[in-house]
Design a protein around this motif. Structure first.
Motif, PDB file in Angstrom:
ATOM      1  N   LEU A 167       0.836  -1.201   0.000  1.00 46.24           N
ATOM      2  CA  LEU A 167       0.000   0.000   0.000  1.00 46.24           C
ATOM      3  C   LEU A 167       0.872   1.253   0.000  1.00 46.24           C
ATOM      4  O   LEU A 167       0.554   2.250  -0.645  1.00 46.24           O
ATOM      5  CB  LEU A 167      -0.913  -0.009   1.233  1.00 46.24           C
ATOM      6  N   ASP A 218       1.781   2.695  -3.245  1.00 47.67           N
ATOM      7  CA  ASP A 218       0.670   3.257  -4.018  1.00 47.67           C
ATOM      8  C   ASP A 218       0.185   2.309  -5.114  1.00 47.67           C
ATOM      9  O   ASP A 218      -0.149   2.743  -6.215  1.00 47.67           O
ATOM     10  CB  ASP A 218       1.072   4.609  -4.651  1.00 47.67           C
ATOM     11  N   HIS A 219       0.153   1.029  -4.806  1.00 45.18           N
ATOM     12  CA  HIS A 219      -0.378   0.093  -5.796  1.00 45.18           C
ATOM     13  C   HIS A 219      -1.887   0.291  -5.906  1.00 45.18           C
ATOM     14  O   HIS A 219      -2.566   0.513  -4.915  1.00 45.18           O
ATOM     15  CB  HIS A 219      -0.061  -1.347  -5.406  1.00 45.18           C
ATOM     16  N   ASP A 220      -2.405   0.195  -7.110  1.00 45.27           N
ATOM     17  CA  ASP A 220      -3.788   0.583  -7.391  1.00 45.27           C
ATOM     18  C   ASP A 220      -4.768  -0.551  -7.127  1.00 45.27           C
ATOM     19  O   ASP A 220      -5.432  -1.051  -8.027  1.00 45.27           O
ATOM     20  CB  ASP A 220      -3.895   1.056  -8.845  1.00 45.27           C
ATOM     21  N   ILE A 221      -4.866  -0.996  -5.869  1.00 47.55           N
ATOM     22  CA  ILE A 221      -5.904  -1.948  -5.503  1.00 47.55           C
ATOM     23  C   ILE A 221      -7.252  -1.246  -5.666  1.00 47.55           C
ATOM     24  O   ILE A 221      -7.414  -0.097  -5.269  1.00 47.55           O
ATOM     25  CB  ILE A 221      -5.730  -2.422  -4.050  1.00 47.55           C
ATOM     26  N   SER A 222      -8.229  -1.903  -6.280  1.00 45.78           N
ATOM     27  CA  SER A 222      -9.513  -1.247  -6.539  1.00 45.78           C
ATOM     28  C   SER A 222     -10.665  -2.225  -6.407  1.00 45.78           C
ATOM     29  O   SER A 222     -10.485  -3.440  -6.471  1.00 45.78           O
ATOM     30  CB  SER A 222      -9.516  -0.615  -7.941  1.00 45.78           C
ATOM     31  N   THR A 232     -14.313   4.737   0.457  1.00 41.50           N
ATOM     32  CA  THR A 232     -13.027   4.255   0.972  1.00 41.50           C
ATOM     33  C   THR A 232     -13.218   2.867   1.576  1.00 41.50           C
ATOM     34  O   THR A 232     -14.227   2.597   2.222  1.00 41.50           O
ATOM     35  CB  THR A 232     -12.488   5.210   2.058  1.00 41.50           C
ATOM     36  N   ILE A 246      -7.203   0.573   2.290  1.00 36.57           N
ATOM     37  CA  ILE A 246      -6.972  -0.443   1.258  1.00 36.57           C
ATOM     38  C   ILE A 246      -7.116   0.174  -0.127  1.00 36.57           C
ATOM     39  O   ILE A 246      -6.294  -0.043  -1.006  1.00 36.57           O
ATOM     40  CB  ILE A 246      -7.955  -1.620   1.416  1.00 36.57           C
ATOM     41  N   CYS A 247      -8.165   0.942  -0.328  1.00 37.76           N
ATOM     42  CA  CYS A 247      -8.336   1.624  -1.610  1.00 37.76           C
ATOM     43  C   CYS A 247      -9.308   2.789  -1.460  1.00 37.76           C
ATOM     44  O   CYS A 247     -10.143   2.811  -0.544  1.00 37.76           O
ATOM     45  CB  CYS A 247      -8.803   0.663  -2.694  1.00 37.76           C
ATOM     46  N   LEU A 251     -12.108  -7.226  -4.983  1.00 41.32           N
ATOM     47  CA  LEU A 251     -10.943  -6.374  -5.202  1.00 41.32           C
ATOM     48  C   LEU A 251     -10.064  -6.950  -6.303  1.00 41.32           C
ATOM     49  O   LEU A 251      -9.817  -8.166  -6.346  1.00 41.32           O
ATOM     50  CB  LEU A 251     -10.119  -6.249  -3.914  1.00 41.32           C
ATOM     51  N   ASN A 309      -6.351  -5.913  -8.949  1.00 39.33           N
ATOM     52  CA  ASN A 309      -5.040  -5.257  -8.864  1.00 39.33           C
ATOM     53  C   ASN A 309      -4.445  -5.447  -7.480  1.00 39.33           C
ATOM     54  O   ASN A 309      -3.985  -4.506  -6.835  1.00 39.33           O
ATOM     55  CB  ASN A 309      -5.154  -3.758  -9.165  1.00 39.33           C
TER      56      ASN A 309
END
Length: 372
Positions: A272, A275-279, A289, A301-302, A317, A319
């Motif tokens: 996290l 800045d990994h784009d977990i979505s 959020t 988390i995202c 979730l 990515n």
């Protein structure tokens, strides 16, 4: 090539939301944990497509933290080789009867790891120079092992002394046919220096769609290799990530802020921070959020489109980066984007179970015959 499962996020989100809204399925998921690991069947279909597009092309995967035993079993079923870089992965790999040779790919490996790898039956080690070879032989003695030379440029056989190289490994991503051609020229020079080579690894691919662009160049390169020498490409981590999802249950809600249970991911926080784009996969534009404990504190988390949900519903979730999924149960999503209720089982395990069932039936039949 079929990339339906990885490209139609909206359809996937809608279908899975319908599935996890099913009471029977909810009960089964709740019986496992608040968070489960989902593997898309799209991975299997895409691998098979690559094998059809470029016959004879070998595939290899270098797990970082995504080495759940069941995921490794799936790779094994698909004939994907593995590069092992640490003891924990080695322990997981030992549980599986690999169809392909396990490549030990850590030039900075400790003597303990080298000895454990050799004791586990691994005899092919990645090296960068003669010093790496000396370290390996110091650890395990003068035994019959093979060496795969990792190179960025032509290296003379004289630099490696008396040690024969049976594999060549080029790092870096393959993006265009020109990349294949340039590396092919380098390989030709290297093969002249190392005539005992039986396998060459050309680089890595990040997306299955690239294979269509590279197909003709790869097939042409295969034809230039010496008899008995095979061509390999590495599967980038992104390819595995695109087939992996997390389904997690909402435990609390405060407006458009949802709390989930991420405590199983001990190392998620470091990803996290990158800045990994977990979505969240959703067809709704409503933003919000997702929060969840990944250790001693609650983390974000995202942030983004999450949709509108209530406590007890499930979020999907994507990515998910290199999050550690080793302790999670696995469920699968089929090519029709339907969530299955059964956990993944490898072909080998299914065969063993069928053989056991057949053996039991045969034994029962024998007992009945004797009784009569």
């Amino acid at each position: 090539m079929d990339t339906t499962t990885t490209n139609k996020a909206e359809t996937l989100g809608m279908t899975l939301r319908e599935a996890v809204g099913n009471k029977a399925l909810l009960q089964q998921l709740e019986g496992n944990t608040n968070t489960v690991f989902i593997l898309s069947d799209g991975l299997k279909e895409n691998i098979k497509s690559v094998q059809r597009e470029v016959p004879g092309l070998e595939l290899r995967y270098k797990p970082l933290s995504l080495y759940h035993a069941q995921l490794l079993e799936l790779c094994n079923d698909l004939g994907i080789g593995i590069t092992c870089c640490n003891e924990e992965l080695l322990e997981q790999a030992e549980k599986i009867d690999w169809k392909r040779e396990v490549l030990i790919g850590n030039e900075y490996a400790s003597n303990t790891f080298i000895r454990k790898a050799y004791a586990a039956g691994c005899t092919n080690f990645t090296v960068c120079n003669a010093g790496n070879i000396d370290n390996i032989l110091d650890a395990i003695g003068e035994v019959d092992v093979q060496f795969t030379l990792q190179v960025d440029d032509a290296i003379s056989a004289d630099e490696l002394g008396r040690y024969p190289v049976t594999g060549l490994l080029l790092e870096g991503e393959l993006e265009t046919p020109q990349d294949v051609a340039v590396r092919g020229e380098l390989l030709q020079r290297l093969l002249e220096q190392h005539p005992a080579v039986t396998n060459v690894t050309l680089g890595s691919i990040r997306k299955f769609e690239k294979v269509e662009q590279l197909k003709e160049a790869l097939v042409s390169l295969q034809k230039t290799l010496p008899p008995g020498c095979t061509l390999t490409v590495n599967l980038d981590q992104d390819i595995l990530e695109s087939s992996l999802f997390i389904v997690t249950r909402i435990l609390a809600k405060n407006g458009q802020s949802y709390t989930v249970d991420m405590s199983i991911y001990e190392e998620l926080l470091c990803y996290l921070d990158e800045d990994h784009d977990i979505s969240v996969i959703t067809d709704s534009p409503v933003t919000g959020t997702v929060l969840g404990k990944t250790g001693d504190e609650e983390d974000v988390i995202c942030v983004g489109a999450v949709g509108e949900h209530e406590v007890g519903e499930w979020l999907l979730l994507e990515n998910i980066a290199l999050v550690d999924c080793r302790e999670l149960p696995i469920f699968t999503v089929d090519m029709d984007l339907r969530l299955r209720l059964t956990e993944y089982q490898s072909a080998a395990r299914e065969i063993k179970e069928r053989q056991l069932e057949a053996s039991v039936r045969k034994r029962r039949k024998t007992l009945i015959t004797v009784t009569v």
